[in-house]
Design an enzyme around this catalytic site. Structure first.
Site, PDB file in Angstrom:
ATOM      1  N   PRO A  96       0.829  -1.214   0.000  1.00 52.09           N
ATOM      2  CA  PRO A  96       0.000   0.000   0.000  1.00 52.09           C
ATOM      3  C   PRO A  96       0.863   1.264   0.000  1.00 52.09           C
ATOM      4  CG  PRO A  96      -0.743  -1.540   1.694  1.00 52.09           C
ATOM      5  CD  PRO A  96       0.562  -2.053   1.195  1.00 52.09           C
ATOM      6  N   GLU A 123       2.310  -8.351   8.647  1.00 51.90           N
ATOM      7  CA  GLU A 123       2.333  -6.881   8.629  1.00 51.90           C
ATOM      8  C   GLU A 123       3.285  -6.359   7.565  1.00 51.90           C
ATOM      9  OE1 GLU A 123      -0.477  -7.138  10.738  1.00 51.90           O
ATOM     10  OE2 GLU A 123       0.203  -5.091  10.382  1.00 51.90           O
ATOM     11  N   ARG A 160      -2.598  -8.216 -20.963  1.00 54.14           N
ATOM     12  CA  ARG A 160      -3.532  -7.656 -21.942  1.00 54.14           C
ATOM     13  C   ARG A 160      -2.838  -6.757 -22.967  1.00 54.14           C
ATOM     14  NH1 ARG A 160      -8.613  -7.296 -21.004  1.00 54.14           N
ATOM     15  NH2 ARG A 160      -8.812  -5.298 -22.037  1.00 54.14           N
ATOM     16  N   ASP A 175      -9.294   0.333 -24.511  1.00 53.88           N
ATOM     17  CA  ASP A 175      -9.500   0.320 -23.062  1.00 53.88           C
ATOM     18  C   ASP A 175      -9.439   1.734 -22.490  1.00 53.88           C
ATOM     19  OD1 ASP A 175      -9.732  -2.354 -22.959  1.00 53.88           O
ATOM     20  OD2 ASP A 175      -7.793  -2.768 -22.037  1.00 53.88           O
TER      21      ASP A 175
HETATM   22  C1  4H3 Z   1      -0.510  -4.463  -1.642  1.00 51.41           C
HETATM   23  C2  4H3 Z   1      -0.349  -5.401  -0.619  1.00 51.41           C
HETATM   24  C3  4H3 Z   1      -2.535  -3.713  -0.610  1.00 51.41           C
HETATM   25  C4  4H3 Z   1      -1.623  -3.630  -1.632  1.00 51.41           C
HETATM   26  C5  4H3 Z   1      -1.314  -5.420   0.408  1.00 51.41           C
HETATM   27  C6  4H3 Z   1      -1.827  -2.627  -2.722  1.00 51.41           C
HETATM   28  C7  4H3 Z   1      -0.409  -7.791   3.056  1.00 51.41           C
HETATM   29  C8  4H3 Z   1       1.071  -6.056   2.272  1.00 51.41           C
HETATM   30  C9  4H3 Z   1       0.085  -7.010   4.228  1.00 51.41           C
HETATM   31  C10 4H3 Z   1      -0.036  -6.998   1.858  1.00 51.41           C
HETATM   32  C11 4H3 Z   1       1.368  -6.430   3.702  1.00 51.41           C
HETATM   33  C12 4H3 Z   1      -0.898  -5.984   4.666  1.00 51.41           C
HETATM   34  N1  4H3 Z   1      -2.374  -4.603   0.377  1.00 51.41           N
HETATM   35  N2  4H3 Z   1      -2.659  -1.601  -2.500  1.00 51.41           N
HETATM   36  N3  4H3 Z   1      -1.224  -6.271   1.454  1.00 51.41           N
HETATM   37  O1  4H3 Z   1      -1.232  -2.777  -3.803  1.00 51.41           O
HETATM   38  O2  4H3 Z   1       2.333  -7.431   3.688  1.00 51.41           O
HETATM   39  O3  4H3 Z   1      -0.232  -4.895   5.281  1.00 51.41           O
END
Ligand code: 4H3
Length: 255
Positions: A96, A123, A160, A175
């Site tokens: 994230p 985590e 794709r 697309d």
């Molecule tokens: C990527 C990974 C969202 C994304 C994710 C994204 C599991 C990262 C765990 C994994 C951590 C949660 N979530 N938005 N999750 O691309 O290892 O913190």
């Protein structure tokens, strides 16, 4: 002889089984079946030394949850690199915190011939792992329980764009985002359903009128849902004219 397109996807994941269905359906499944692309699944648990095959540990500094340890991941990355087709490869951690994935990024990755995607759990990974990967990518501002689904999103949107993967009826060229605008609305039979009719311009058979209608609706949708895309994009004279028309129509609608 045409050089056959080849691209290797190496995925590092504690849950490789999640990719079973992914490899076998739709255009993605066809690309794997035809050998255009290959999926190598690497499980960090196979690179542990202890009897419990431990891949995580408690975070220094305390706090909830567990962190994935370095060694099994580093060994997995080394294995993945050995499976890459050439030096034209990148190691990417899905997170994230990463740079937001866009079509432009997908087109950049298409220039390589292999990518290694780290799908973490728990985590996340020990921060020092960043010395073993090239970048972090995010598919959007939300958290999923693992990086596997984000990895599938990256792989699907890459496949794709491979020349020849989508035949004309599935063409990726129309697309959303490919021309920097959101995709125009689509309609099919019946021409009228209850009180809902198909827009007249689409029934004329006049290709120019249809092209303009579709471009104008793409601009209308982009202004409505993703105005920032318009701000980033150089508009042609025609597109600017259509944008003005859309804005005028919107003003009239609000009167
Ligand atoms: C990527 C990974 C969202 C994304 C994710 C994204 C599991 C990262 C765990 C994994 C951590 C949660 N979530 N938005 N999750 O691309 O290892 O913190």
């Amino acid at each position: 002889m045409t050089t056959k397109f080849k691209y290797n996807f190496n995925v590092i994941s504690l849950m490789p089984e999640m990719f079973d269905a992914f490899e076998h359906y739709g255009v993605v499944g066809r690309a794997f079946k035809e050998g255009l692309v290959k999926l190598n699944l690497i499980n960090p648990r196979d690179f542990t030394q202890d009897t419990h095959r431990t891949v995580d540990d408690r975070p220094f500094g305390g706090g909830p949850g567990m962190v994935m340890t370095l060694e099994p991941l580093i060994n997995s990355i080394e294995k993945a690199k050995s499976l890459s087709l050439s030096k034209k490869n990148k190691v990417i951690h899905l997170s994230p915190r990463g740079q937001l994935l866009t079509q432009k990024k997908i087109d950049e990755l298409l220039e390589l011939d292999s990518i290694t995607l780290i799908s973490s759990r728990y985590e996340g990974v020990d921060e020092r792992l960043s010395n073993w990967f090239d970048e972090e990518l995010s598919i959007g501002d939300y958290v999923t329980s693992g990086g596997e689904l984000p990895a599938m999103v990256v792989i699907d949107s890459l496949i794709r764009q491979i020349p020849g993967v989508l035949n004309d009826s599935e063409s990726a060229s129309q697309d959303s985002f490919v021309n920097g605008l959101l995709d125009h609305p689509s309609y099919t039979r019946p021409e009228t359903y209850e009180d809902f009719k198909v827009p007249e311009d689409l029934l004329t058979g006049d290709h120019e009128k249809i092209r303009v209608w579709r471009l104008k609706e793409s601009i209308r949708l982009t202004l409505l849902n993703r105005p920032e895309l318009l701000a980033e994009r150089l508009l042609t004279k025609e597109e600017s004219r259509l944008l003005d028309e859309v804005k005028k129509e919107q003003e009239q609608d609000t009167l």
